[in-house]
Design a protein around this motif. Structure first.
Motif: not given
Length: 407
Positions: A181-190
């Motif tokens: 459902a998300a336009a994008g995911m906020l990822v905090p690390s590689e």
């Protein structure tokens, strides 16, 4: 639903407006602390922040509005009282209904949602052409289940029922619906990003940002004592304490130094580690309420974690001048060989060699400690929120691009 303060939204002027959805207690220990710092720094950065939280343990001054979805007459309703699944559903339904009321769909509007209560909210944002981003505090949930189960099995232990990283098909389905459902995911690390790429996610949807820490004058560093390593976290296979103990006891540090273990130890895991924990150089200290003091008293932080998002303790350690020796899964923001060292998950030999190097080279240890402390401002929550704002802008670009493509 209980609205608190705020007043009307400041309009116009290109002021970014964010509906910040957090289904737990905002400001509580753990992810509640992370969420509070994010929302607080968004407000301080001039963002028009509408908070929708399960409850609020620590208020945020200056928020445009605050609503709580799991409080009655000012009292928090515990998730266990109505069941966690129902509590999450209530939060998501209520928040989804607020998207159109709190945001007008302008070019600078964003919905920022946390796990387990965001699928409806993110879909509501999508229907209105508003970028909806979903916080990803750990790796892809299927990845987390796999690697944690594998680590337990390698140690001959059974995963703990009900733990957030123990296989749960219903929870995985919920999270996968949120990913979709998300336009994008906020990822905090590689490490987090790779866990999604390995499952076929488009890299453009993985929005890099990061976490931070509170930057204040740390306690004075304790110099002159023995070489000191510290483990600070949950004592479970996921955090890799067994790897830390194996490396420590195999290193020259164990002969003259001390290794302090802070945190709650799982009973079966502690029993397995009993011979290593009984080593004369190892001290089990239990839970601490003063992590910065602990870190300032140590030379190195050992965190050979198996699965993580981006451990806040790795930020705090650097600010305190405690050199991180962490796995690549820890999601640490370090300058390799300058402010810390990394090793592959489970690589006892490399971690042992790093300990041997630093105990043999106190000059190198001192240089790395100073370099870590010197970048404190870069590791602050204020600096971190700039990366989050950049991720919001990228999410808006993605949504505009998909709208144009659909047209």
């Amino acid at each position: 639903m209980a609205p608190v303060g705020g007043g009307p939204r400041p309009g116009g002027g290109g002021v970014l407006a964010v509906l910040y959805s957090f289904p737990f207690a905002l400001g509580s220990p753990g992810i509640g602390f992370t969420a509070w710092n994010q929302a607080n720094e968004l407000v301080r950065a001039g963002v028009d922040v509408h908070i929708v939280a399960g409850s609020v343990e620590k208020p945020i001054e200056g928020a445009a509005s605050v609503r709580t979805t799991l409080t009655v007459r000012g009292r928090r309703v515990p998730h266990r009282a109505i069941g966690r699944d129902r509590a999450m559903r209530i939060h998501d339904v209520v928040t989804a209904g607020l998207v159109g009321r709190l945001l007008d769909g302008g070019a600078d509007d964003v919905v920022h949602a946390w796990p387990l209560a965001s699928a409806r909210t993110l879909r509501a944002a999508r229907r209105r052409g508003i970028p909806g981003v979903r916080e990803v505090p750990n790796t892809h949930t299927a990845h987390a289940y796999e690697v944690v189960a594998r680590e337990y099995a390698s140690l001959g232990l059974e995963p703990r029922r009900g733990e957030s990283h123990t296989v749960n098909a219903r929870r995985l389905a919920t999270e996968e619906s949120e990913y979709a459902a998300a336009a994008g995911m906020l990822v905090p690390s590689e490490a987090v990003a790779v866990s999604f790429l390995d499952r076929g996610f488009d890299d453009s949807r993985l929005l890099r940002h990061r976490y931070g820490c509170t930057v204040a004058a740390p306690p004075a560093r304790d110099s002159g004592g023995p070489f000191t390593g510290v483990f600070l976290g949950r004592g479970s296979p996921r955090k890799g304490l067994h790897t830390a103990l194996q490396a420590w006891t195999a290193s020259t540090a164990a002969a003259t130094g001390r290794f302090l273990v802070y945190g709650l130890l799982d009973e079966d895991y502690a029993a397995l580690l009993a011979p290593l924990l009984a080593h004369p150089s190892v001290e089990v200290r239990g839970v601490t309420s003063e992590p910065m003091r602990v870190l300032a008293s140590a030379d190195v932080l050992l965190l050979p974690t198996v699965e993580e998002g981006s451990a806040l303790v790795t930020y705090e350690a650097q600010v305190a001048g405690c050199v991180p020796l962490v796995s690549t899964a820890a999601g640490a923001v370090i300058d390799e060989g300058v402010t810390g060292f990394t090793h592959d998950v489970g690589d006892v030999g490399t971690l042992t060699a790093q300990l041997d190097l630093l105990i043999a080279r106190p000059d190198a240890l001192a240089m790395m400690s100073r370099a870590a402390m010197a970048r404190a401002d870069e590791l602050s929550w204020a600096a971190a929120i700039q990366a989050t704002l950049a991720a919001y802008r990228e999410a808006a670009r993605l949504v505009r691009g998909s709208s144009h493509a659909a047209a």
